[in-house]
Design a protein around this motif. Sequence first.
Motif, PDB file in Angstrom:
ATOM      1  N   ALA A   1      19.424  14.619  13.282  1.00 12.09           N
ATOM      2  CA  ALA A   1      19.372  13.164  13.170  1.00 12.09           C
ATOM      3  C   ALA A   1      18.139  12.603  13.862  1.00 12.09           C
ATOM      4  O   ALA A   1      17.520  11.654  13.368  1.00 12.09           O
ATOM      5  N   SER A   2      17.758  13.200  14.981  1.00 15.03           N
ATOM      6  CA  SER A   2      16.608  12.700  15.740  1.00 15.03           C
ATOM      7  C   SER A   2      15.283  12.908  15.012  1.00 15.03           C
ATOM      8  O   SER A   2      14.267  12.340  15.394  1.00 15.03           O
ATOM      9  N   LYS A   3      15.290  13.709  13.948  1.00 14.67           N
ATOM     10  CA  LYS A   3      14.080  13.906  13.146  1.00 14.67           C
ATOM     11  C   LYS A   3      14.196  13.204  11.790  1.00 14.67           C
ATOM     12  O   LYS A   3      13.222  12.658  11.288  1.00 14.67           O
ATOM     13  N   VAL A   4      15.383  13.230  11.210  1.00 10.63           N
ATOM     14  CA  VAL A   4      15.588  12.603   9.897  1.00 10.63           C
ATOM     15  C   VAL A   4      15.439  11.087   9.992  1.00 10.63           C
ATOM     16  O   VAL A   4      14.753  10.467   9.170  1.00 10.63           O
ATOM     17  N   VAL A   5      16.047  10.484  10.991  1.00 12.73           N
ATOM     18  CA  VAL A   5      16.059   9.024  11.099  1.00 12.73           C
ATOM     19  C   VAL A   5      14.653   8.437  11.258  1.00 12.73           C
ATOM     20  O   VAL A   5      14.312   7.485  10.556  1.00 12.73           O
ATOM     21  N   PRO A   6      13.805   8.985  12.135  1.00 18.53           N
ATOM     22  CA  PRO A   6      12.451   8.409  12.223  1.00 18.53           C
ATOM     23  C   PRO A   6      11.682   8.491  10.903  1.00 18.53           C
ATOM     24  O   PRO A   6      10.970   7.548  10.542  1.00 18.53           O
ATOM     25  N   ILE A   7      11.831   9.601  10.188  1.00 18.13           N
ATOM     26  CA  ILE A   7      11.145   9.712   8.899  1.00 18.13           C
ATOM     27  C   ILE A   7      11.699   8.682   7.926  1.00 18.13           C
ATOM     28  O   ILE A   7      10.950   8.018   7.209  1.00 18.13           O
ATOM     29  N   ASP A   8      13.021   8.504   7.930  1.00 15.16           N
ATOM     30  CA  ASP A   8      13.647   7.490   7.080  1.00 15.16           C
ATOM     31  C   ASP A   8      13.104   6.101   7.405  1.00 15.16           C
ATOM     32  O   ASP A   8      12.887   5.284   6.519  1.00 15.16           O
ATOM     33  N   LYS A   9      12.845   5.847   8.675  1.00 13.81           N
ATOM     34  CA  LYS A   9      12.365   4.536   9.093  1.00 13.81           C
ATOM     35  C   LYS A   9      10.887   4.310   8.759  1.00 13.81           C
ATOM     36  O   LYS A   9      10.368   3.217   8.970  1.00 13.81           O
ATOM     37  N   LEU A  10      10.226   5.332   8.229  1.00 13.75           N
ATOM     38  CA  LEU A  10       8.883   5.095   7.690  1.00 13.75           C
ATOM     39  C   LEU A  10       8.945   4.104   6.525  1.00 13.75           C
ATOM     40  O   LEU A  10       7.916   3.591   6.086  1.00 13.75           O
ATOM     41  N   SER A  11      10.173   3.829   6.082  1.00 13.69           N
ATOM     42  CA  SER A  11      10.348   2.809   5.044  1.00 13.69           C
ATOM     43  C   SER A  11       9.769   1.475   5.493  1.00 13.69           C
ATOM     44  O   SER A  11       9.355   0.671   4.663  1.00 13.69           O
ATOM     45  N   THR A  12       9.705   1.248   6.795  1.00  8.97           N
ATOM     46  CA  THR A  12       9.085   0.020   7.313  1.00  8.97           C
ATOM     47  C   THR A  12       7.621  -0.059   6.885  1.00  8.97           C
ATOM     48  O   THR A  12       7.167  -1.084   6.366  1.00  8.97           O
ATOM     49  N   VAL A  13       6.908   1.038   7.069  1.00  9.24           N
ATOM     50  CA  VAL A  13       5.494   1.082   6.701  1.00  9.24           C
ATOM     51  C   VAL A  13       5.342   0.930   5.183  1.00  9.24           C
ATOM     52  O   VAL A  13       4.500   0.155   4.709  1.00  9.24           O
ATOM     53  N   ILE A  14       6.161   1.652   4.447  1.00 13.76           N
ATOM     54  CA  ILE A  14       6.092   1.601   2.979  1.00 13.76           C
ATOM     55  C   ILE A  14       6.441   0.201   2.481  1.00 13.76           C
ATOM     56  O   ILE A  14       5.800  -0.316   1.561  1.00 13.76           O
ATOM     57  N   THR A  15       7.437  -0.439   3.100  1.00 16.40           N
ATOM     58  CA  THR A  15       7.830  -1.797   2.705  1.00 16.40           C
ATOM     59  C   THR A  15       6.692  -2.785   2.915  1.00 16.40           C
ATOM     60  O   THR A  15       6.418  -3.628   2.041  1.00 16.40           O
ATOM     61  N   ILE A  16       6.021  -2.675   4.040  1.00 13.50           N
ATOM     62  CA  ILE A  16       4.902  -3.589   4.312  1.00 13.50           C
ATOM     63  C   ILE A  16       3.801  -3.395   3.278  1.00 13.50           C
ATOM     64  O   ILE A  16       3.233  -4.366   2.764  1.00 13.50           O
ATOM     65  N   GLU A  17       3.510  -2.138   2.948  1.00 12.49           N
ATOM     66  CA  GLU A  17       2.488  -1.861   1.927  1.00 12.49           C
ATOM     67  C   GLU A  17       2.901  -2.411   0.561  1.00 12.49           C
ATOM     68  O   GLU A  17       2.098  -3.033  -0.138  1.00 12.49           O
ATOM     69  N   LEU A  18       4.153  -2.185   0.180  1.00  9.58           N
ATOM     70  CA  LEU A  18       4.633  -2.680  -1.118  1.00  9.58           C
ATOM     71  C   LEU A  18       4.700  -4.204  -1.158  1.00  9.58           C
ATOM     72  O   LEU A  18       4.406  -4.820  -2.187  1.00  9.58           O
ATOM     73  N   ALA A  19       5.076  -4.815  -0.023  1.00  5.78           N
ATOM     74  CA  ALA A  19       5.108  -6.285   0.046  1.00  5.78           C
ATOM     75  C   ALA A  19       3.719  -6.860  -0.131  1.00  5.78           C
ATOM     76  O   ALA A  19       3.531  -7.905  -0.765  1.00  5.78           O
ATOM     77  N   PHE A  20       2.716  -6.183   0.406  1.00  2.00           N
ATOM     78  CA  PHE A  20       1.330  -6.611   0.236  1.00  2.00           C
ATOM     79  C   PHE A  20       0.914  -6.485  -1.224  1.00  2.00           C
ATOM     80  O   PHE A  20       0.335  -7.406  -1.796  1.00  2.00           O
ATOM     81  N   LEU A  21       1.230  -5.341  -1.843  1.00  2.00           N
ATOM     82  CA  LEU A  21       0.800  -5.081  -3.219  1.00  2.00           C
ATOM     83  C   LEU A  21       1.529  -5.936  -4.259  1.00  2.00           C
ATOM     84  O   LEU A  21       0.905  -6.509  -5.147  1.00  2.00           O
ATOM     85  N   PHE A  22       2.850  -6.006  -4.141  1.00  2.00           N
ATOM     86  CA  PHE A  22       3.641  -6.639  -5.203  1.00  2.00           C
ATOM     87  C   PHE A  22       4.072  -8.072  -4.903  1.00  2.00           C
ATOM     88  O   PHE A  22       4.246  -8.866  -5.822  1.00  2.00           O
ATOM     89  N   LEU A  23       4.280  -8.389  -3.624  1.00  3.73           N
ATOM     90  CA  LEU A  23       4.732  -9.736  -3.273  1.00  3.73           C
ATOM     91  C   LEU A  23       3.592 -10.597  -2.736  1.00  3.73           C
ATOM     92  O   LEU A  23       3.797 -11.760  -2.432  1.00  3.73           O
ATOM     93  N   HIS A  24       2.415  -9.983  -2.612  1.00  2.00           N
ATOM     94  CA  HIS A  24       1.217 -10.668  -2.131  1.00  2.00           C
ATOM     95  C   HIS A  24       1.419 -11.305  -0.757  1.00  2.00           C
ATOM     96  O   HIS A  24       0.899 -12.387  -0.480  1.00  2.00           O
ATOM     97  N   GLU A  25       2.202 -10.598   0.077  1.00  6.68           N
ATOM     98  CA  GLU A  25       2.389 -11.065   1.442  1.00  6.68           C
ATOM     99  C   GLU A  25       1.155 -10.722   2.260  1.00  6.68           C
ATOM    100  O   GLU A  25       0.432  -9.771   1.966  1.00  6.68           O
ATOM    101  N   GLU A  26       0.936 -11.523   3.282  1.00  7.05           N
ATOM    102  CA  GLU A  26      -0.247 -11.345   4.120  1.00  7.05           C
ATOM    103  C   GLU A  26      -0.111 -10.094   4.983  1.00  7.05           C
ATOM    104  O   GLU A  26       0.935  -9.837   5.574  1.00  7.05           O
ATOM    105  N   VAL A  27      -1.174  -9.334   5.037  1.00  8.14           N
ATOM    106  CA  VAL A  27      -1.247  -8.191   5.938  1.00  8.14           C
ATOM    107  C   VAL A  27      -2.272  -8.534   6.997  1.00  8.14           C
ATOM    108  O   VAL A  27      -3.439  -8.780   6.692  1.00  8.14           O
ATOM    109  N   THR A  28      -1.798  -8.575   8.224  1.00 10.72           N
ATOM    110  CA  THR A  28      -2.680  -8.928   9.335  1.00 10.72           C
ATOM    111  C   THR A  28      -3.133  -7.658  10.056  1.00 10.72           C
ATOM    112  O   THR A  28      -2.567  -6.578   9.854  1.00 10.72           O
ATOM    113  N   SER A  29      -4.132  -7.798  10.888  1.00  8.73           N
ATOM    114  CA  SER A  29      -4.583  -6.645  11.681  1.00  8.73           C
ATOM    115  C   SER A  29      -3.444  -6.161  12.578  1.00  8.73           C
ATOM    116  O   SER A  29      -3.295  -4.961  12.813  1.00  8.73           O
TER     117      SER A  29
END
Length: 137
Positions: free
Chosen positions: A91-119
């Motif tokens: 669990a201590s290895k699976v869960v952090p990888i699963d939470k990479l969804s945060t990074v992927i979500t931000i990227e997809l929100a930028f691409l498809f929802l045109h949300e602002e990506v800040t530094s």
Amino acid sequence: MWLVFAILSSVFAALTSILAKIGIDGVNSNLATAIRTVVVLVMAWGMVFLTNAQSGIGAIGKKSWLFLILSGLATGASWLCYYKALQMGEASKVVPIDKLSTVITIELAFLFLHEEVTSKSVIGCILIAVGTLLMVL
């Protein structure tokens, strides 16, 4: 109020991982996911009826139906993969990888929802990715 619900979501997600890891011992991961899904289904519809929200079904447009169905399919695929990974790995290895969804979500929100990506969000994504790598190595 959104922050309170986001924190509660995080706490319940953490509990989900630990309880699932204990619960899937000796259980087929697909069966475990199906059982979990039934519980979520009953709980979600219970909240719909408890809050008297069922009257809003007729007002849902075709576009919303399509994307809610697609979201449900993505959720199902995510849960099936997550339970299989959780059953096979720590669990201590699976869960952090699963939470990479945060990074992927931000990227997809930028691409498809045109949300602002800040530094700040880019640096945060890099730190999450590096932190995940450090935790799983």
